[in-house]
Design a protein around this motif. Structure first.
Motif, PDB file in Angstrom:
ATOM      1  N   GLY A  52       0.799  -1.226   0.000  1.00 48.27           N
ATOM      2  CA  GLY A  52       0.000   0.000   0.000  1.00 48.27           C
ATOM      3  C   GLY A  52       0.825   1.265   0.000  1.00 48.27           C
ATOM      4  O   GLY A  52       0.378   2.303   0.492  1.00 48.27           O
ATOM      5  N   LEU A  53       2.029   1.217  -0.587  1.00 47.73           N
ATOM      6  CA  LEU A  53       2.934   2.356  -0.586  1.00 47.73           C
ATOM      7  C   LEU A  53       2.758   3.270  -1.788  1.00 47.73           C
ATOM      8  O   LEU A  53       3.187   4.421  -1.755  1.00 47.73           O
ATOM      9  N   LEU A  54       2.134   2.760  -2.853  1.00 43.82           N
ATOM     10  CA  LEU A  54       2.020   3.499  -4.108  1.00 43.82           C
ATOM     11  C   LEU A  54       0.572   3.587  -4.565  1.00 43.82           C
ATOM     12  O   LEU A  54      -0.238   2.713  -4.267  1.00 43.82           O
ATOM     13  N   ALA A  55       0.271   4.625  -5.301  1.00 42.15           N
ATOM     14  CA  ALA A  55      -1.042   4.791  -5.920  1.00 42.15           C
ATOM     15  C   ALA A  55      -0.825   5.357  -7.316  1.00 42.15           C
ATOM     16  O   ALA A  55       0.220   5.941  -7.606  1.00 42.15           O
ATOM     17  N   ARG A  56      -1.818   5.176  -8.171  1.00 43.64           N
ATOM     18  CA  ARG A  56      -1.748   5.709  -9.534  1.00 43.64           C
ATOM     19  C   ARG A  56      -2.937   6.618  -9.777  1.00 43.64           C
ATOM     20  O   ARG A  56      -4.019   6.403  -9.248  1.00 43.64           O
ATOM     21  N   SER A  57      -2.717   7.626 -10.602  1.00 47.99           N
ATOM     22  CA  SER A  57      -3.789   8.538 -10.993  1.00 47.99           C
ATOM     23  C   SER A  57      -3.473   9.090 -12.370  1.00 47.99           C
ATOM     24  O   SER A  57      -2.352   8.961 -12.851  1.00 47.99           O
ATOM     25  N   ARG A  58      -4.472   9.714 -12.988  1.00 46.52           N
ATOM     26  CA  ARG A  58      -4.284  10.349 -14.297  1.00 46.52           C
ATOM     27  C   ARG A  58      -4.470  11.848 -14.165  1.00 46.52           C
ATOM     28  O   ARG A  58      -5.347  12.311 -13.454  1.00 46.52           O
ATOM     29  N   ASP A  59      -3.627  12.586 -14.895  1.00 44.23           N
ATOM     30  CA  ASP A  59      -3.810  14.031 -14.905  1.00 44.23           C
ATOM     31  C   ASP A  59      -4.788  14.404 -16.016  1.00 44.23           C
ATOM     32  O   ASP A  59      -5.314  13.544 -16.715  1.00 44.23           O
ATOM     33  N   ARG A  60      -5.030  15.690 -16.187  1.00 42.80           N
ATOM     34  CA  ARG A  60      -6.013  16.154 -17.182  1.00 42.80           C
ATOM     35  C   ARG A  60      -5.655  15.784 -18.610  1.00 42.80           C
ATOM     36  O   ARG A  60      -6.519  15.633 -19.456  1.00 42.80           O
ATOM     37  N   SER A  61      -4.359  15.631 -18.869  1.00 44.15           N
ATOM     38  CA  SER A  61      -3.941  15.274 -20.231  1.00 44.15           C
ATOM     39  C   SER A  61      -4.020  13.774 -20.477  1.00 44.15           C
ATOM     40  O   SER A  61      -3.786  13.317 -21.587  1.00 44.15           O
ATOM     41  N   GLY A  62      -4.327  13.003 -19.429  1.00 43.18           N
ATOM     42  CA  GLY A  62      -4.438  11.556 -19.572  1.00 43.18           C
ATOM     43  C   GLY A  62      -3.178  10.794 -19.192  1.00 43.18           C
ATOM     44  O   GLY A  62      -3.157   9.577 -19.250  1.00 43.18           O
ATOM     45  N   THR A  63      -2.127  11.515 -18.798  1.00 44.29           N
ATOM     46  CA  THR A  63      -0.890  10.858 -18.380  1.00 44.29           C
ATOM     47  C   THR A  63      -1.114  10.186 -17.034  1.00 44.29           C
ATOM     48  O   THR A  63      -1.631  10.803 -16.102  1.00 44.29           O
ATOM     49  N   GLU A  64      -0.726   8.926 -16.954  1.00 42.82           N
ATOM     50  CA  GLU A  64      -0.855   8.201 -15.697  1.00 42.82           C
ATOM     51  C   GLU A  64       0.384   8.444 -14.838  1.00 42.82           C
ATOM     52  O   GLU A  64       1.512   8.390 -15.330  1.00 42.82           O
ATOM     53  N   TRP A  65       0.167   8.721 -13.570  1.00 43.81           N
ATOM     54  CA  TRP A  65       1.235   9.040 -12.619  1.00 43.81           C
ATOM     55  C   TRP A  65       1.250   8.037 -11.485  1.00 43.81           C
ATOM     56  O   TRP A  65       0.215   7.492 -11.112  1.00 43.81           O
ATOM     57  N   VAL A  66       2.422   7.838 -10.931  1.00 48.07           N
ATOM     58  CA  VAL A  66       2.587   7.045  -9.716  1.00 48.07           C
ATOM     59  C   VAL A  66       2.997   8.006  -8.618  1.00 48.07           C
ATOM     60  O   VAL A  66       3.878   8.842  -8.817  1.00 48.07           O
ATOM     61  N   HIS A  67       2.351   7.900  -7.492  1.00 44.52           N
ATOM     62  CA  HIS A  67       2.704   8.746  -6.361  1.00 44.52           C
ATOM     63  C   HIS A  67       2.631   7.923  -5.089  1.00 44.52           C
ATOM     64  O   HIS A  67       2.110   6.811  -5.075  1.00 44.52           O
ATOM     65  N   LEU A  68       3.163   8.483  -4.023  1.00 48.79           N
ATOM     66  CA  LEU A  68       3.192   7.782  -2.750  1.00 48.79           C
ATOM     67  C   LEU A  68       1.868   7.949  -2.022  1.00 48.79           C
ATOM     68  O   LEU A  68       1.255   9.007  -2.060  1.00 48.79           O
ATOM     69  N   THR A  69       1.455   6.894  -1.351  1.00 49.43           N
ATOM     70  CA  THR A  69       0.317   6.963  -0.450  1.00 49.43           C
ATOM     71  C   THR A  69       0.822   7.507   0.890  1.00 49.43           C
ATOM     72  O   THR A  69       2.044   7.670   1.076  1.00 49.43           O
ATOM     73  N   PRO A  70      -0.057   7.776   1.826  1.00 48.41           N
ATOM     74  CA  PRO A  70       0.432   8.168   3.152  1.00 48.41           C
ATOM     75  C   PRO A  70       1.403   7.135   3.750  1.00 48.41           C
ATOM     76  O   PRO A  70       2.393   7.517   4.384  1.00 48.41           O
ATOM     77  N   ALA A  71       1.158   5.860   3.512  1.00 48.89           N
ATOM     78  CA  ALA A  71       2.080   4.823   4.009  1.00 48.89           C
ATOM     79  C   ALA A  71       3.439   4.939   3.326  1.00 48.89           C
ATOM     80  O   ALA A  71       4.483   4.768   3.954  1.00 48.89           O
ATOM     81  N   GLY A  72       3.440   5.238   2.028  1.00 50.46           N
ATOM     82  CA  GLY A  72       4.692   5.422   1.295  1.00 50.46           C
ATOM     83  C   GLY A  72       5.444   6.644   1.779  1.00 50.46           C
ATOM     84  O   GLY A  72       6.669   6.617   1.927  1.00 50.46           O
ATOM     85  N   GLU A  73       4.716   7.726   2.042  1.00 50.77           N
ATOM     86  CA  GLU A  73       5.348   8.943   2.567  1.00 50.77           C
ATOM     87  C   GLU A  73       5.937   8.687   3.947  1.00 50.77           C
ATOM     88  O   GLU A  73       7.033   9.176   4.263  1.00 50.77           O
ATOM     89  N   SER A  74       5.251   7.896   4.757  1.00 58.95           N
ATOM     90  CA  SER A  74       5.767   7.557   6.085  1.00 58.95           C
ATOM     91  C   SER A  74       7.050   6.739   5.977  1.00 58.95           C
ATOM     92  O   SER A  74       8.024   7.013   6.699  1.00 58.95           O
ATOM     93  N   LEU A  75       7.085   5.777   5.070  1.00 61.72           N
ATOM     94  CA  LEU A  75       8.294   4.980   4.868  1.00 61.72           C
ATOM     95  C   LEU A  75       9.435   5.874   4.402  1.00 61.72           C
ATOM     96  O   LEU A  75      10.565   5.735   4.887  1.00 61.72           O
ATOM     97  N   LEU A  76       9.156   6.793   3.501  1.00 58.71           N
ATOM     98  CA  LEU A  76      10.181   7.701   2.998  1.00 58.71           C
ATOM     99  C   LEU A  76      10.746   8.554   4.141  1.00 58.71           C
ATOM    100  O   LEU A  76      11.968   8.707   4.247  1.00 58.71           O
ATOM    101  N   ARG A  77       9.880   9.059   5.007  1.00 58.27           N
ATOM    102  CA  ARG A  77      10.350   9.847   6.152  1.00 58.27           C
ATOM    103  C   ARG A  77      11.222   8.994   7.072  1.00 58.27           C
ATOM    104  O   ARG A  77      12.254   9.452   7.557  1.00 58.27           O
ATOM    105  N   GLN A  78      10.833   7.748   7.298  1.00 58.88           N
ATOM    106  CA  GLN A  78      11.626   6.840   8.144  1.00 58.88           C
ATOM    107  C   GLN A  78      12.995   6.586   7.535  1.00 58.88           C
ATOM    108  O   GLN A  78      14.001   6.557   8.247  1.00 58.88           O
ATOM    109  N   GLU A  79      13.019   6.369   6.235  1.00 58.58           N
ATOM    110  CA  GLU A  79      14.275   6.065   5.557  1.00 58.58           C
ATOM    111  C   GLU A  79      15.222   7.264   5.562  1.00 58.58           C
ATOM    112  O   GLU A  79      16.423   7.105   5.634  1.00 58.58           O
ATOM    113  N   ARG A  80      14.665   8.454   5.484  1.00 58.51           N
ATOM    114  CA  ARG A  80      15.492   9.673   5.472  1.00 58.51           C
ATOM    115  C   ARG A  80      15.929  10.061   6.876  1.00 58.51           C
ATOM    116  O   ARG A  80      16.827  10.860   7.040  1.00 58.51           O
ATOM    117  N   GLY A  81      15.232   9.461   7.878  1.00 61.27           N
ATOM    118  CA  GLY A  81      15.567   9.588   9.271  1.00 61.27           C
ATOM    119  C   GLY A  81      15.669  10.915   9.822  1.00 61.27           C
ATOM    120  O   GLY A  81      16.244  11.397  10.671  1.00 61.27           O
TER     121      GLY A  81
END
Length: 81
Positions: A52-81
């Motif tokens: 549950g670390l990643l999510a996908r969405s589309r912008d207005r032009s139809g490009t699909e994006w991958v972004h972090l979920t809150p769980a992914g953002e939490s892991l990133l903060r932990q890793e950066r310490g």
């Protein structure tokens, strides 16, 4: 050492690398191109999604994006310490 623990020692750092690399978001096609795997025992993309670390969405032009979920953002903060 159990198989699950052994696999976690291998894949956990790779999942953290993927999360850090995605950061504030990247186009899905770029992610797939950069993170394709030829080893079915190390499915980093699949593992990050299953956790549950990643999510996908589309912008207005139809490009699909991958972004972090809150769980992914939490892991990133932990890793950066």
């Amino acid at each position: 050492m159990s198989k699950e623990r052994w696999m976690a020692r291998i894949i956990d750092p790779l999942v953290a690398d993927l999360v850090a690399w995605i950061g504030s978001g990247r186009p899905y096609l770029e992610v797939m191109d950069a993170w394709k795997t030829s080893c079915p025992r190390l499915p980093v993309w699949e593992e990050a999604n299953a956790r549950g670390l990643l999510a996908r969405s589309r912008d207005r032009s139809g490009t699909e994006w991958v972004h972090l979920t809150p769980a992914g953002e939490s892991l990133l903060r932990q890793e950066r310490g």
